[in-house]
Scaffold this motif. Structure first.
Motif, PDB file in Angstrom:
ATOM      1  N   GLY A  56      36.475  40.031  34.973  1.00  0.00           N
ATOM      2  CA  GLY A  56      37.678  39.359  34.532  1.00  0.00           C
ATOM      3  C   GLY A  56      37.618  39.016  33.055  1.00  0.00           C
ATOM      4  O   GLY A  56      36.636  39.288  32.375  1.00  0.00           O
ATOM      5  N   SER A  57      38.656  38.411  32.597  1.00  0.00           N
ATOM      6  CA  SER A  57      38.764  38.021  31.202  1.00  0.00           C
ATOM      7  C   SER A  57      37.692  36.995  30.849  1.00  0.00           C
ATOM      8  O   SER A  57      37.449  36.069  31.626  1.00  0.00           O
ATOM      9  N   PRO A  58      37.060  37.106  29.681  1.00  0.00           N
ATOM     10  CA  PRO A  58      36.045  36.127  29.294  1.00  0.00           C
ATOM     11  C   PRO A  58      36.629  34.747  28.996  1.00  0.00           C
ATOM     12  O   PRO A  58      35.897  33.783  28.885  1.00  0.00           O
ATOM     13  N   ASN A  59      37.944  34.631  28.892  1.00  0.00           N
ATOM     14  CA  ASN A  59      38.555  33.336  28.574  1.00  0.00           C
ATOM     15  C   ASN A  59      39.196  32.672  29.804  1.00  0.00           C
ATOM     16  O   ASN A  59      40.111  31.889  29.665  1.00  0.00           O
ATOM     17  N   TRP A  60      38.715  32.997  30.997  1.00  0.00           N
ATOM     18  CA  TRP A  60      39.277  32.392  32.206  1.00  0.00           C
ATOM     19  C   TRP A  60      39.286  30.867  32.131  1.00  0.00           C
ATOM     20  O   TRP A  60      40.281  30.230  32.413  1.00  0.00           O
ATOM     21  N   ALA A  61      38.175  30.292  31.748  1.00  0.00           N
ATOM     22  CA  ALA A  61      38.073  28.832  31.735  1.00  0.00           C
ATOM     23  C   ALA A  61      39.036  28.220  30.721  1.00  0.00           C
ATOM     24  O   ALA A  61      39.650  27.190  30.984  1.00  0.00           O
ATOM     25  N   ALA A  62      39.174  28.843  29.568  1.00  0.00           N
ATOM     26  CA  ALA A  62      40.058  28.318  28.527  1.00  0.00           C
ATOM     27  C   ALA A  62      41.522  28.400  28.936  1.00  0.00           C
ATOM     28  O   ALA A  62      42.340  27.594  28.496  1.00  0.00           O
ATOM     29  N   ASN A  63      41.861  29.356  29.790  1.00  0.00           N
ATOM     30  CA  ASN A  63      43.259  29.555  30.181  1.00  0.00           C
ATOM     31  C   ASN A  63      43.475  29.348  31.676  1.00  0.00           C
ATOM     32  O   ASN A  63      44.319  30.001  32.282  1.00  0.00           O
ATOM     33  N   ILE A  64      42.732  28.436  32.273  1.00  0.00           N
ATOM     34  CA  ILE A  64      42.773  28.234  33.730  1.00  0.00           C
ATOM     35  C   ILE A  64      44.180  27.921  34.214  1.00  0.00           C
ATOM     36  O   ILE A  64      44.572  28.352  35.306  1.00  0.00           O
ATOM     37  N   ASP A  65      44.995  27.221  33.430  1.00  0.00           N
ATOM     38  CA  ASP A  65      46.349  26.854  33.859  1.00  0.00           C
ATOM     39  C   ASP A  65      47.261  28.083  34.020  1.00  0.00           C
ATOM     40  O   ASP A  65      48.190  28.071  34.800  1.00  0.00           O
ATOM     41  N   LYS A  66      46.969  29.135  33.291  1.00  0.00           N
ATOM     42  CA  LYS A  66      47.783  30.357  33.380  1.00  0.00           C
ATOM     43  C   LYS A  66      47.521  31.130  34.669  1.00  0.00           C
ATOM     44  O   LYS A  66      48.317  31.935  35.071  1.00  0.00           O
ATOM     45  N   TYR A  67      46.347  30.911  35.292  1.00  0.00           N
ATOM     46  CA  TYR A  67      45.963  31.685  36.450  1.00  0.00           C
ATOM     47  C   TYR A  67      46.265  30.993  37.782  1.00  0.00           C
ATOM     48  O   TYR A  67      46.132  31.582  38.836  1.00  0.00           O
ATOM     49  N   SER A  68      46.667  29.746  37.755  1.00  0.00           N
ATOM     50  CA  SER A  68      46.906  29.025  39.023  1.00  0.00           C
ATOM     51  C   SER A  68      48.364  29.016  39.411  1.00  0.00           C
ATOM     52  O   SER A  68      49.228  29.477  38.783  1.00  0.00           O
TER      53      SER A  68
END
Length: 68
Positions: A56-68
Motif C-alpha cells: 500500500g501507499s507509504p503515507n497510509w498513517a498520514a492520510n488515515i482519514d481518507k481511507y475510512s
C-alpha cells in the motif's frame, strides 16, 4: 521429505512463524498439532501484521482519514 513448521492460525489461514524455503504454489500436506497453553508462544499484533505482507501507499498513517 518432511519438515516441522510452526504456524499461527488467524481463523482462516495458517501463517508460518518463520520463512519457508518453498516455491510459491507448492502443494504440501499439513498435520495440525495444537500446542498446550504452556508451550504456545505469544504473537504480537505487529508480527502478525508484518506476516501478511500487505502492499500500500507509504503515507497510509498520514492520510488515515481518507481511507475510512
Amino acid at each position: 521429505m518432511s519438515e516441522k513448521i510452526a504456524a499461527v492460525f488467524d481463523g482462516k489461514v495458517f501463517y508460518p512463524t518463520e520463512p519457508i524455503a518453498l516455491p510459491a504454489l507448492t502443494r504440501v500436506r499439513i498435520t495440525v498439532e495444537i500446542l498446550p497453553p504452556e508451550e504456545q508462544e505469544s504473537v504480537s499484533f505487529l508480527m502478525a501484521a508484518r506476516s501478511l505482507k500487505l502492499q500500500g501507499s507509504p503515507n497510509w498513517a498520514a492520510n488515515i482519514d481518507k481511507y475510512s
